[in-house]
Design an enzyme around this catalytic site. Structure first.
Site, PDB file in Angstrom:
ATOM      1  CG  ASN A  50      50.061  21.629 -39.031  1.00 53.57           C
ATOM      2  OD1 ASN A  50      49.376  21.421 -40.022  1.00 53.57           O
ATOM      3  ND2 ASN A  50      51.101  22.434 -39.042  1.00 53.57           N
ATOM      4  CB  ILE A  51      45.304  23.186 -34.912  1.00 56.56           C
ATOM      5  CG1 ILE A  51      44.475  22.226 -35.772  1.00 56.56           C
ATOM      6  CG2 ILE A  51      44.507  24.450 -34.568  1.00 56.56           C
ATOM      7  CD1 ILE A  51      43.322  21.560 -35.030  1.00 56.56           C
TER       8      ILE A  51
ATOM      9  CG  ASN B 129      47.064  29.378 -29.810  1.00 58.73           C
ATOM     10  OD1 ASN B 129      47.571  30.254 -29.110  1.00 58.73           O
ATOM     11  ND2 ASN B 129      45.772  29.184 -29.856  1.00 58.73           N
ATOM     12  N   GLY B 130      48.888  31.455 -31.539  1.00 60.94           N
ATOM     13  CA  GLY B 130      49.801  32.552 -31.265  1.00 60.94           C
ATOM     14  C   GLY B 130      50.663  32.301 -30.038  1.00 60.94           C
TER      15      GLY B 130
ATOM     16  CB  CYS C 258      53.670  13.084 -32.711  1.00 59.75           C
ATOM     17  SG  CYS C 258      52.709  14.603 -32.749  1.00 59.75           S
TER      18      CYS C 258
ATOM     19  CD  GLU D 206      52.387  13.783 -37.007  1.00 62.66           C
ATOM     20  OE1 GLU D 206      51.918  14.904 -36.715  1.00 62.66           O
ATOM     21  OE2 GLU D 206      53.506  13.631 -37.528  1.00 62.66           O
TER      22      GLU D 206
HETATM   23  N1  THU Z   1      54.092  19.319 -37.357  1.00 62.78           N
HETATM   24  C1  THU Z   1      53.162  18.337 -37.453  1.00 62.78           C
HETATM   25  O1  THU Z   1      51.952  18.607 -37.435  1.00 62.78           O
HETATM   26  N2  THU Z   1      53.568  17.063 -37.605  1.00 62.78           N
HETATM   27  C2  THU Z   1      54.878  16.702 -37.780  1.00 62.78           C
HETATM   28  O2  THU Z   1      55.139  15.529 -37.977  1.00 62.78           O
HETATM   29  C3  THU Z   1      55.924  17.706 -37.765  1.00 62.78           C
HETATM   30  C4  THU Z   1      55.515  19.057 -37.318  1.00 62.78           C
HETATM   31  C5  THU Z   1      53.638  20.716 -37.290  1.00 62.78           C
HETATM   32  C6  THU Z   1      53.804  21.417 -35.981  1.00 62.78           C
HETATM   33  C7  THU Z   1      53.839  22.865 -36.430  1.00 62.78           C
HETATM   34  O3  THU Z   1      52.517  23.322 -36.605  1.00 62.78           O
HETATM   35  C8  THU Z   1      54.497  22.801 -37.781  1.00 62.78           C
HETATM   36  O4  THU Z   1      54.372  21.471 -38.232  1.00 62.78           O
HETATM   37  C9  THU Z   1      55.974  23.186 -37.774  1.00 62.78           C
HETATM   38  O5  THU Z   1      56.672  22.483 -36.824  1.00 62.78           O
END
Ligand code: THU
Length: 158
Positions: free
Chosen positions: A64-65, A67-68, A112, A77
């Site tokens: 996950n990436i 951002n402000g 996702c 995903e």
């Molecule tokens: N997030 C994911 O990358 N995948 C998931 O299945 C659940 C949520 C991330 C999004 C955000 O960066 C952080 O987790 C909190 O929601």
């Protein structure tokens, strides 16, 4: 008997020991665990890793990436999926998601689920949700369509 469901999957049927899974599945869980280390998540402090295997055997992973401007955050995903698709690979055969929550498994968010469902190609994609802890590890074994029943698609098939 009381049936316990975790994110749409029946616990006693769908939670397996990591070691009992096929090595090809173990491999994508480990790839997702590794990708999670690259997570950029200073706002939520919730690191997620994902990995997708394509039909040619290649593994694409992502984190996950954030951002402000919160709405522009991308989940692990979709990072993995866009890496694969932009390399010309979208015949996904399995997906793994790894994150740490003490009280449950982390499964893909609604966006996702919809995003991945675009690429099930009339089949389904098994999805494995795990934690980045040491072995022995329990893994929730579910699928994209199990997590997204009746998701959107164009009725005429595009
Ligand atoms: N997030 C994911 O990358 N995948 C998931 O299945 C659940 C949520 C991330 C999004 C955000 O960066 C952080 O987790 C909190 O929601």
């Amino acid at each position: 008997m009381t049936q316990v469901f975790i994110n749409g999957a029946r616990d006693d049927l769908n939670v397996r020991e990591f070691q009992s899974l096929d090595p090809s599945i173990q491999e994508i869980i480990l790839a997702a665990t590794e990708a999670r280390k690259q997570a950029y998540c200073p706002y939520s402090n919730f690191a997620v890793g994902a990995a997708l295997r394509t039909s040619d055997g290649t593994i694409y992973s992502g984190c996950n990436i954030e951002n402000g401007a919160y709405a522009t955050c991308i989940c692990a995903e979709r990072t993995a999926a866009v890496k694969a698709i932009s390399e010309g690979k979208r015949d996904f055969v399995a997906c793994a998601v790894v994150a740490q929550q003490d009280n449950g498994f982390t499964t893909p968010c609604g966006v996702c689920r919809q995003f991945l469902s675009e690429f099930v190609n009339g089949k389904d994609i098994p999805l494995y949700a795990a934690k980045p802890t040491n072995l022995p590890l329990r893994v929730l074994c579910t699928s994209v369509l199990q997590l997204l029943p009746n998701g959107f698609s164009f009725a005429n098939g595009k």
